[in-house]
Structures are given as C-alpha cells and as structure tokens.
Design a protein around this motif. Sequence first.
Motif: not given
Length: 552
Positions: A122-132
């Motif tokens: 399935c569509i997993r956890n969306t991630t991004t920059d930790q300093f967003a």
Amino acid sequence: MYQYDDLDQRLVDDRVAQFRQQTQRYLAGELSDAEFLPLRLQNGLYIQRLAPMLRIAVPYGLISSRQLRAIASISRRYDKGYAHISTRQNIQLNWPRLEDVPDILADLAAVQMHAIQTSGNCIRNTTTDQFAGVADDEIVDPRPYCELIRQWSTLHPEFAFLPRKFKIAVNGARSDRAATRFHDVAVELYENDAAEVRLRVYAGGGLGRTPMVASLLREELPPAEMLNYLEAVLRVYNLHGRRDNKYKARIKILVKAMGIEAFRAAVEAEWDRGGENTLSADTIAAVARHFSAPPYAELDPQTERQGLDEAKARDPLFTTWVERNSRGHQRPGYRAVTITLKATGLAPGDLSAGQMEALADLAERFSFGELRTTHEQNIVLADVRESELLDLWRALQPLGLAAANAGLITDLICCPGGDFCSLANAKSIPVAQALQERFEALDYQYDLGPLELNISGCMNACGHHHVGHIGILGVDKKGQEFYQVCLGGSQNGEARVAQILGPSFSRAELPEMIDRLLQHYLQQRESDDETFLNVFQRIGLKPFKEAVYGPA
C-alpha cells in the motif's frame, strides 16, 4: 503540527476495533495465517525472527512530546522498555505480544497515532526533510503537502493492494535531505519565475535488489493538481505493475520496462481524464495553517549570538557540538538541533523509555513541545534559542545523547539486521558497534569530515547501503555471514547508486578494511575541505579497490 479532526479520530478508533476483532478471531483459530497476513500488515504488524514487530506511523517525522511519552509508556508496559527509529521516520517496537497489539493501538489512538499502512502493499508513510518549516535553505514548506498526501492515501480503497509497497517523499528545500530520488514517487516543490509554487514529479526510484534513481516525470505541476496527478501515477502502476514476481513488482521495474517516455504518456493520458481531488487554494491554506510558526520570542539576534559565542569561548566541547549538531534557522536567534542516537555499544536509532520521557521534557522546555524523527535514525529539536543551546547540551549529557557526531562516520544508519529481522542474511548491529568502537575518537572523525556510512542486513536495503558514501551489505555465503562493501552513493544533490568495491569480507575483517579505505582517502584528498565523496567522484573506484585488495 496537524491535529486530528473528528473524522480522523473516528477512522483510527474504528480501525483499532476492527483489528481487535480480527486478532481475536485469529487467536481463536477462526482465521488462517494466510487470511490474517494482509490484516496484520496493514496495521503495521510483522512477524520477525524472535517476536512480532509493530511499526508506528510518524507522519513526515513530526511527533509531539505527549505522543513520545505515550510511546515510552507503551514500551514499558508491552515491550522491553525501548523503541527504534526507522529510516522511514517511523518508530518500531520489537517485542510486543500479538495478543497485546490491539491494546497498544488503542493507546496510540488516544494520542492521535496509529500503525495504519506502515507495512503491506500500500502507500506507506510519506517522508520529508527533518528541518521542514525551519531550514534556512527552504523554498516551500513541504509539510502541508505531506499532510494532504496522508489524508488522500490513508485507506484509499483503490490502492489498498498494490503490486508492491509504494513510498512517496516530498522536498521543498534547495538541499535534498529526504533522499527523494530513491522513492517510488518524489515531489519537489519550487517557485517559478512568477514566484508561484510548482511541483516537479519524479517516478521509478528505489533501493532493494535493483537500486534505481527516479526519472523526471513532469517538470511543472500546479499544486491544485498534485493529488490528481499522483492518482494517475498509482492507477498506471496498479494496472500494469507485475504481480507474478514480488522482486519485479515495484514501480521502478515498470518504469524501466516501459521507458520513461511511455510511462509518462500513460500517466498523462490517465491524468487528462480528470480527477476528483483538485485542491483549491483555500484547502491548501487550511492545511498549511496547522503548520504555522510557533510562538517565537521577539529576540535580539545580536544578543542571542553574543551569549552563544561567550558560552562557546568557555567550552571547546560545547563549541564542537554546536558546530556539528546544529544548523541555521529561518528565525534569527534560533537554531535546529540534531540529537544523534548512535551511542557506541547500542543499536543505532534505539531510545530507552527513560530517554524518550526526558526528550519529551526537553522538547517542552526548549522547542515548543515538538520533535522530529529523521531517516538517519536521529531526533531533531527544530526551534531552540541560541542562548539556550548550552542548557540543552548540558541536559543531554546525563542521557548519553550529547555526542557531537552528526553527519560523521559514527552517525551511521543501520537496520536491525539478523538480530531481529527474519529476512536478513547477516547481523548489522554488531558491525555498527565494531565500527563505532574503531573510529570513536572525535578528532579522527573530524579529520575525516562528513561521511555517510550505511549498513543493511540484506538486499531489501532498509539501511540504505546503496546511497551511503560507504555502504555495507550483509550477504550469505554457504550459511556464513559476509559483508559486501560499496562506495560513492549519494542521496543529496546529484543522486547516485554506490558501486560495489569487490569480493565480500568477514565481520572480523571489516573494521580493518574500512580503515584502509579511509587512510587511502586521507592520502588522496587535495585539501582538508575535500570530503570522502568528493575524492571518490574525482578519482573513481579503482584506486580504492587497489588500496584494499592490492593491484589487479
């Protein structure tokens, strides 16, 4: 930070009740292992080598102090008093009993957390920059877009049983700190010449058995069409992705087989049919308000910096920590702090219940009660006043969390490996510990400079070995554990897959072999500012290979 509305809470509560009934039926023998498998996977539950493993979702890495305290309490009551941060910014429990998992999920739901879609196809956890939201090189805050993707993708009926798992990353900064080009789909936020927010979309990246860098799918997409376009990508993948061979089922295989031009044409044709998920400016703005700035103090930046400089002048160890583990902030007088979870002798990314509770307290004291998990398996406090950095550093010392090694060789990424995972070919944690012990001298680490070392226990690449400057992969050779080394991977800037150095090594040989690589790098670099990756890109693989194996 996003707060659940009534619909969110009801959905999560209902999911807990459903899984409680499913678990009871399984334990009573009314469901077979095969019938229970997809049910437990979509609720984040794996059966590992020694016990179940529960993966808790931390959407785009944001977690509150209240939530972290809840996980600490859960780990004490239902586990062994610790938790593990994964490379997908999630948090894992390694020892829960199956019969306790519904109660764990209920406790998580009480603090607006869950384990939905942290595993399964399935569509997993969306991630991004930790300093967003605080990075000084940020162009567009990616968090509202991550949240919109979370809302759209959670329990999406059309994409509940994809050919294989599907991972999305979003970046809005000039530097890519989220390894976006190694995701099934990557969204890059930028501003065009008219200062309008636009999206670049990439597809077909991934690690595992066949690592690939994602290809540009669309150069300019209006934010209003983000979900419609992602839906078009998923539909093409769902229709054409292979289901006969799980090793060839990821979207990267489909993109390669079709070619990016043909894949793009199929996606564009699907998108041209129109979608029902067009985002109005008001919708985007409403979600963005959940990520408005915290109540920053009105500071005199000069006074803050003066106090910091005076503290640094009194203590060189503190100076080292500030320079290594903190970075600039959008708000003058503040800095973002990385707390590395890489103490020598402990599994990288592990936190005890006591450490979690202490960090929750420190987050409330120094950073508005919010923390971030990182794909490097660390913790970030994003909003610390410069004048309070010294107090934070002192508070971290008795917790064993004040190491000044962010981005250095001992700040390595490491999957749980054969100590826990039933898929692993070899153990990862003992390798990490041996390398940390070998290179723990900070002076030597600083001489080496920025160096990313990643360790995976098998080809599934949960330790991201393919993108490490130095990557280590556990392999099985006639029932014995060996380790293959690769060099030159890069996740930031120009994404590259690492190149295999040569024949594998035993665990006992690895520290000496890595030392030889490092000594060769130091001999070859032309200035103190030239990093390991710079040298590798300049001279290539062959000189490193000869330094380890001798001339061909």
